[in-house]
Motif scaffolding. Structure first.
Motif, PDB file in Angstrom:
ATOM      1  N   ALA A  36     -32.215 140.429  12.240  1.00  0.00           N
ATOM      2  CA  ALA A  36     -31.253 140.960  11.271  1.00  0.00           C
ATOM      3  C   ALA A  36     -30.072 141.609  11.985  1.00  0.00           C
ATOM      4  N   ALA A  37     -30.350 142.366  13.043  1.00  0.00           N
ATOM      5  CA  ALA A  37     -29.269 143.001  13.804  1.00  0.00           C
ATOM      6  C   ALA A  37     -28.369 141.945  14.446  1.00  0.00           C
ATOM      7  N   PHE A  38     -28.970 140.879  14.965  1.00  0.00           N
ATOM      8  CA  PHE A  38     -28.167 139.814  15.584  1.00  0.00           C
ATOM      9  C   PHE A  38     -27.316 139.114  14.526  1.00  0.00           C
ATOM     10  N   GLY A  39     -27.842 138.985  13.328  1.00  0.00           N
ATOM     11  CA  GLY A  39     -27.053 138.409  12.240  1.00  0.00           C
ATOM     12  C   GLY A  39     -25.834 139.252  11.921  1.00  0.00           C
ATOM     13  N   LEU A  40     -26.004 140.570  11.910  1.00  0.00           N
ATOM     14  CA  LEU A  40     -24.856 141.454  11.695  1.00  0.00           C
ATOM     15  C   LEU A  40     -23.845 141.318  12.826  1.00  0.00           C
ATOM     16  N   ARG A  43     -21.957 138.126  12.316  1.00  0.00           N
ATOM     17  CA  ARG A  43     -21.033 138.267  11.190  1.00  0.00           C
ATOM     18  C   ARG A  43     -19.784 139.035  11.623  1.00  0.00           C
ATOM     19  N   ALA A  44     -19.972 140.136  12.343  1.00  0.00           N
ATOM     20  CA  ALA A  44     -18.832 140.935  12.809  1.00  0.00           C
ATOM     21  C   ALA A  44     -17.989 140.133  13.798  1.00  0.00           C
ATOM     22  N   ARG A  47     -15.699 137.713  12.293  1.00  0.00           N
ATOM     23  CA  ARG A  47     -14.505 138.322  11.694  1.00  0.00           C
ATOM     24  C   ARG A  47     -13.546 138.846  12.768  1.00  0.00           C
ATOM     25  N   GLY A  48     -13.802 138.464  14.018  1.00  0.00           N
ATOM     26  CA  GLY A  48     -12.910 138.866  15.102  1.00  0.00           C
ATOM     27  C   GLY A  48     -13.121 140.284  15.587  1.00  0.00           C
ATOM     28  N   LYS A  49     -14.248 140.883  15.230  1.00  0.00           N
ATOM     29  CA  LYS A  49     -14.542 142.255  15.633  1.00  0.00           C
ATOM     30  C   LYS A  49     -15.226 142.269  17.001  1.00  0.00           C
ATOM     31  N   ARG A  50     -14.980 143.320  17.747  1.00  0.00           N
ATOM     32  CA  ARG A  50     -15.579 143.467  19.066  1.00  0.00           C
ATOM     33  C   ARG A  50     -17.001 144.025  18.919  1.00  0.00           C
ATOM     34  N   PHE A 115     -16.266 147.603  17.442  1.00  0.00           N
ATOM     35  CA  PHE A 115     -16.545 147.726  16.012  1.00  0.00           C
ATOM     36  C   PHE A 115     -18.033 147.962  15.793  1.00  0.00           C
ATOM     37  N   MET A 116     -18.865 147.274  16.606  1.00  0.00           N
ATOM     38  CA  MET A 116     -20.315 147.362  16.427  1.00  0.00           C
ATOM     39  C   MET A 116     -21.006 147.400  17.780  1.00  0.00           C
TER      40      MET A 116
END
Length: 189
Positions: A36-40, A43-44, A47-50, A115-116
């Motif tokens: 689940a964490a890898f899925g997040l 996903r991030a 969206r071009g998030k670091r 971002f994450m």
């Protein structure tokens, strides 16, 4: 199974607060916390998030499925440990690795350039007393407001659950190990 009508109206009201970084915990005895964490993270990243993933129990040279795909996508993933405790030849060294890994992860969280940040299997070094729960909680409280931190592992401490914005507990209902089916590449790695 009971058949039900699909909803015709929204099941909740849309929140009107500001978007901000979150503390998210995936815990419990069921399978799927890291997944689940890898899925997040994916996903991030999509969206071009670091994003940066730290794995507290994996060795730096690990080449599991998640390492291969994250490498292909350009998402950094770091093994910080020397394997699960029952495989360790020196638990004092394992604890040192966890503390050194936490120092790296904490610095990254506090820097605010991501971002994450995923702290995969961080509950083990917390539960073993290798990391200070208060230091982890303090870093989460003091992180820059836009940084999301995802923490995984069995037995999340009550204090972390209280601090978190979102907590998901994976519940074991049935597992193929109990039927004698061993771990499989692409499923457990």
């Amino acid at each position: 199974m009971d058949i039900e009508a699909p909803p015709t109206a929204a099941r909740y009201e849309r929140p009107e607060g500001e978007r901000r970084g979150l503390v998210m915990v995936h815990t419990g005895d069921g399978k799927g916390k890291s997944t689940a964490a890898f899925g997040l993270a994916l996903r991030a990243h999509g969206r071009g998030k670091r994003v940066h993933v730290f794995q507290f129990m994996k060795v730096p040279s690990a080449r599991f499925g998640e390492h291969r795909v994250f490498e292909q996508l350009g998402v950094p993933i770091e093994g910080l440990g020397d394997g699960f405790s029952w495989k360790s030849r020196d638990l004092d060294h394992s604890a040192e690795l966890a503390r050194a890994g936490w120092a790296r992860a904490e610095a990254m969280i506090r820097a605010g350039e991501h971002f994450m940040v995923v702290l995969d299997e961080v509950m083990y070094p917390l539960r073993y007393g290798w990391l200070s729960l208060e230091q982890v909680l303090q870093a989460l409280r003091e992180r820059p407001p836009h940084v999301t931190v995802v923490l995984t592992g069995r037995g999340a401490p009550a204090e972390l659950i209280e601090l978190a914005d979102t907590v998901t507990e994976m519940t074991l209902v049935k597992h193929h190990f109990k039927a004698g089916v061993p771990a499989q590449r692409g499923i457990e790695d």
